[in-house]
Structures are given as C-alpha cells and as structure tokens.
Enzyme design. Structure first.
Site, PDB file in Angstrom:
ATOM      1  N   ALA A 123     -11.667  27.161 -83.697  1.00 52.98           N
ATOM      2  CA  ALA A 123     -12.724  27.185 -84.134  1.00 52.98           C
ATOM      3  C   ALA A 123     -12.874  27.090 -85.169  1.00 52.98           C
ATOM      4  O   ALA A 123     -13.019  27.806 -85.978  1.00 52.98           O
ATOM      5  CB  ALA A 123     -12.996  28.748 -83.166  1.00 52.98           C
ATOM      6  N   ALA A 129     -22.045  21.250 -88.664  1.00 53.85           N
ATOM      7  CA  ALA A 129     -20.832  21.120 -89.849  1.00 53.85           C
ATOM      8  C   ALA A 129     -19.470  20.573 -89.028  1.00 53.85           C
ATOM      9  O   ALA A 129     -18.740  21.300 -88.188  1.00 53.85           O
ATOM     10  CB  ALA A 129     -19.959  22.526 -90.306  1.00 53.85           C
ATOM     11  N   ILE A 156     -15.516  24.832 -78.645  1.00 51.64           N
ATOM     12  CA  ILE A 156     -14.384  25.411 -78.484  1.00 51.64           C
ATOM     13  C   ILE A 156     -13.939  25.151 -77.588  1.00 51.64           C
ATOM     14  O   ILE A 156     -14.162  25.167 -76.168  1.00 51.64           O
ATOM     15  CB  ILE A 156     -14.750  26.456 -78.758  1.00 51.64           C
ATOM     16  N   ARG A 269      -5.785  -7.454 -55.088  1.00 48.77           N
ATOM     17  CA  ARG A 269      -7.987  -8.399 -54.383  1.00 48.77           C
ATOM     18  C   ARG A 269      -7.483  -9.378 -54.851  1.00 48.77           C
ATOM     19  O   ARG A 269      -7.153 -10.115 -56.349  1.00 48.77           O
ATOM     20  CB  ARG A 269      -8.141  -7.353 -55.822  1.00 48.77           C
ATOM     21  N   GLN A 280      -6.813 -17.035 -64.919  1.00 47.68           N
ATOM     22  CA  GLN A 280      -6.452 -16.658 -65.786  1.00 47.68           C
ATOM     23  C   GLN A 280      -7.062 -15.656 -66.871  1.00 47.68           C
ATOM     24  O   GLN A 280      -6.621 -15.177 -68.172  1.00 47.68           O
ATOM     25  CB  GLN A 280      -6.690 -18.219 -67.251  1.00 47.68           C
ATOM     26  N   ILE A 338     -12.423  -5.431 -64.800  1.00 53.23           N
ATOM     27  CA  ILE A 338     -11.603  -6.085 -63.174  1.00 53.23           C
ATOM     28  C   ILE A 338     -11.844  -5.394 -62.183  1.00 53.23           C
ATOM     29  O   ILE A 338     -11.142  -6.418 -61.274  1.00 53.23           O
ATOM     30  CB  ILE A 338      -9.843  -5.795 -63.578  1.00 53.23           C
ATOM     31  N   GLY A 340     -14.387  -4.568 -60.637  1.00 54.59           N
ATOM     32  CA  GLY A 340     -15.789  -5.467 -60.627  1.00 54.59           C
ATOM     33  C   GLY A 340     -16.374  -3.841 -60.338  1.00 54.59           C
ATOM     34  O   GLY A 340     -16.212  -2.363 -60.585  1.00 54.59           O
ATOM     35  N   GLU A 364     -10.576  15.670 -82.983  1.00 53.42           N
ATOM     36  CA  GLU A 364      -9.785  15.656 -84.386  1.00 53.42           C
ATOM     37  C   GLU A 364     -10.408  14.903 -85.274  1.00 53.42           C
ATOM     38  O   GLU A 364      -9.014  14.387 -86.466  1.00 53.42           O
ATOM     39  CB  GLU A 364      -8.104  15.027 -83.588  1.00 53.42           C
ATOM     40  N   GLU A 368     -13.369   7.096 -87.718  1.00 48.92           N
ATOM     41  CA  GLU A 368     -14.640   6.634 -88.971  1.00 48.92           C
ATOM     42  C   GLU A 368     -13.457   7.244 -90.178  1.00 48.92           C
ATOM     43  O   GLU A 368     -13.468   7.024 -91.415  1.00 48.92           O
ATOM     44  CB  GLU A 368     -15.789   6.735 -89.256  1.00 48.92           C
TER      45      GLU A 368
END
Length: 384
Positions: A123, A129, A156, A269, A280, A338, A340, A364, A368
């Site tokens: 916690a 904060a 939490i 597919r 490709q 991929i 779709g 965690e 940044e």
C-alpha cells in the site's frame, strides 16, 4: 531452459505449466469478461506454493531464485496476466518484511504469508502521490504503545480480498529530507481500516484493485517494519526491485502470447491465394515481434540474476521493466493488426493482450521514471 536452473526449479515450472493448461487457460475468457475474482485458482496457487515462491525456506517458503520466479511469472502472464498480480504484490510485501523486518516480525508473518493463509500486498500509492512516494500524506502519529493512522491509499492490488498490507506512511511530516520521515507498517484489516472503493479498469480484469481508507486505525509499535521509524522508503524500494523484475516478466509473457497467437494465425489465415504468413508485410511484423520477445527475456533474466547475487540492480530491473513492457504493448498492437477484425473481437485473446499491456508501462514506476533511473545509474557507475 537456462542451465542455471536446478532440477527442482524445472519440476516447479513443469507443474505450473500443467496447471495453466488444465485449470486456467480454459476459463480465462469467461473470468476476464465477467471481471470475476478467480477464487478457485487462488486456492490452487496456494497448493502450488506460489504465495511463498521467493520467501526463504527457513520461514516456510519455496526460497526460489528471482530468475526462477521470473520464469514462472512469464509463463503465467502468457496465459492470464492478472493471476501474476495476485501473488506479486503479496510477495513484494513479504520481501519488505524479509529484508527489513525484525526477526520477531519475520517469524510471526512470513510463514503465514508463505502458505497464503494471510495474503495481501503493498500500500504505497495515494490519490496525489504515485511516482513521487515522498509526497504521500497518510499519517501515523504515536499514541501510547502504538500508532494511529489516517489517510487514503489507492490502486492497491489485493485490496478487497487481501487481509494484510505493507503500509507506507509519514511518521514525521516535517522531516528533511522527506524520506527520513517515512515509515512502513504491517497493517492487518481491522477497525478503522476499510475498503472505500473498488476500482474499474480497462484491462487487468479479475484481480481486485481498490482504494483503502484509514480513519483512526490503530496499530501496535511491534508492527513497525524493522522497529525503527524513518526506514519506510528504503523498505518500499527494496521490494520494488523484485516488483519490477516481476512486471518485466509479465511483459515478456504478454509479448510472447501475442507472438505465438500471431504465428499460428499467420499460417491458417489466407489472402490472395496463400497464407498471410507468406506475405512480406506480415513477415516483417513477426520478425520484429520475435526479436522484442527475445531481447525482453534476456534483459529480465539479467536483472533477476543480479538480484540473486545480492547486487544493486535498480538499473538492470529498470531496463528490463521498461523494455519488456513496451515490447508487450507493441506486440499486442501488431497481433491485433495481424488478426484483423478477429483481433478486435472478444472471441479471441488478442484484444485482452491489448487491454492488459499498457498497465505494465505504468505499474511499479512509470517507464519515464525507469529511463531517468537508468540514466542516473549510468552516470553514477561511470563517473567522468
């Protein structure tokens, strides 16, 4: 499989893999869509010993290395990332007690944590904060032979179904530097400690995230981790190293799941007369996805091994957490492209990966902040 793993480690991983295939994978979509807490799976995790995975054997845990733990988390996150959060936050709490607690606290709590009899989490975060932990406002004031705590914690994990938390507070709000006024308590639910709100989320379904309120909550001085005020931030950071390795492993698992589903789908597919995996444009995506997975795993294991050696590893854990979480986000988006229209459908797991992945960039410590930690450590380790 790494040569650093023992036979016992391999057996544990195999048991986890069998459990995931037998009891978890068939039920993930239903539980995730219903945002239902997986009570039966939690009981199974207790039996597997996951709530004591990194707790030392002398206190009833499995005493696993961080590397083995990371591999377990990676496997679980590949199947359903939410489950890894249920025991990760719990084990960070346990790590705070194991690393910073008194011997009496270790013997009183770690065996109960290890069995899952007493479960909980960390916690730290408050409405105003998060990354700046020194800005918390939850206050513990000394009164008689204990403390009275008032304040609010938010986001939490295990807040509703957990019973015990490593609670970061201010014992001296006027201290300078601010971290010297911070302390951490082992806080079990009781009078004055309530769950004020269940928080709804984009992803990370099934697991409970909550806001906790403390109003005249009394806790004994014997619950002050380490028995000394002013060590709270140090205790929190000691647990977050393991937490960031866990988040990195979760990112690896999600990135891998997105890749595996995409490789399979690319072969079944067909468009323009051939499987899309022969185009490709799809091959370029798969190549990038696979490389991200491999690099993320290597960074995560590198951080885990540094942790196991007892070295300071905030830079390594930060690198792993940053790269692996971004790999999960990138791979989940590529998997959706991929697949779709099917990737956007709730009939498949792909849209869940896309919803779950962004949390890894926030939890965690934001990515940044990880890059700032990496840069500071680089300059500290390599002074001009």
């Amino acid at each position: 499989m790494s040569d650093t793993l023992s036979d016992d480690d391999r057996l544990i991983l195999e048991a986890v893999e069998k459990w995931l295939e037998r009891d978890v994978r068939p039920n993930v979509l239903a539980l995730d869509h219903a945002d239902e807490y997986p009570e039966e799976m939690v009981e199974q995790m207790k039996e597997l010993g996951l709530f004591g995975a990194t707790i030392p054997e002398e206190y009833g845990g499995l005493g696993l290395s961080a590397e083995t733990y990371a591999r377990i988390v990676e496997k679980i996150a590949e199947t359903w990332m939410s489950l890894s959060g249920i025991f990760n936050s719990h084990l960070i709490m346990a790590a705070c007690v194991a690393r910073m607690g008194t011997e009496e606290q270790k013997r009183a709590y770690l065996p109960r944590f290890a069995t899952g009899e007493l479960r909980g989490g960390l916690a730290l975060t408050e409405p105003d904060a998060g990354t700046d932990l020194q800005g918390i406002r939850t206050r513990a004031r000394r009164e008689g032979d204990g403390y009275v705590i008032d304040g609010t914690k938010t986001w939490i994990t295990n807040g509703i179904y957990g019973q015990c938390f490593a609670l970061l507070v201010k014992t001296n709000p006027d201290a300078e530097p601010r971290h010297k006024g911070m302390s951490m308590f082992i806080a079990e639910k009781g009078p004055g400690f309530s769950v004020s709100k269940r928080l709804e989320k984009l992803g990370y379904k099934g697991i409970d995230s909550a806001e906790l309120s403390f109003d005249g909550y009394r806790v004994g001085a014997d619950k002050l981790i380490g028995g000394v005020e002013g060590k709270g931030l140090q205790a929190a950071l000691s647990g977050l190293e393991l937490g960031r390795i866990n988040v990195a492993a979760r990112g690896c698992g999600l990135a891998s799941a997105a890749l595996k589903d995409s490789v399979k789908y690319a072969q079944i597919r067909s468009t323009f007369g051939k499987p899309i995996g022969q185009h490709q444009a799809i091959q370029l995506k798969l190549g990038e996805m696979a490389t991200r997975c491999r690099a993320a795993s290597l960074l995560t294991y590198d951080a885990a091994r540094a942790y196991d050696r007892g070295e300071r590893c905030d830079m390594e854990a930060g690198m792993a957490k940053y790269f692996a979480s971004e790999a999960a986000v990138a791979n989940s988006l590529e998997a959706m492209r991929i697949h779709g229209g099917y990737g956007y459908s709730k009939e498949l797991h792909v849209e869940r990966y896309y919803r779950d992945a962004p949390l890894m960039c926030i939890g965690e410590g934001t990515n940044e902040m990880q890059r700032i930690i990496i840069a500071k450590q680089l300059m500290e380790r390599h002074p001009a």
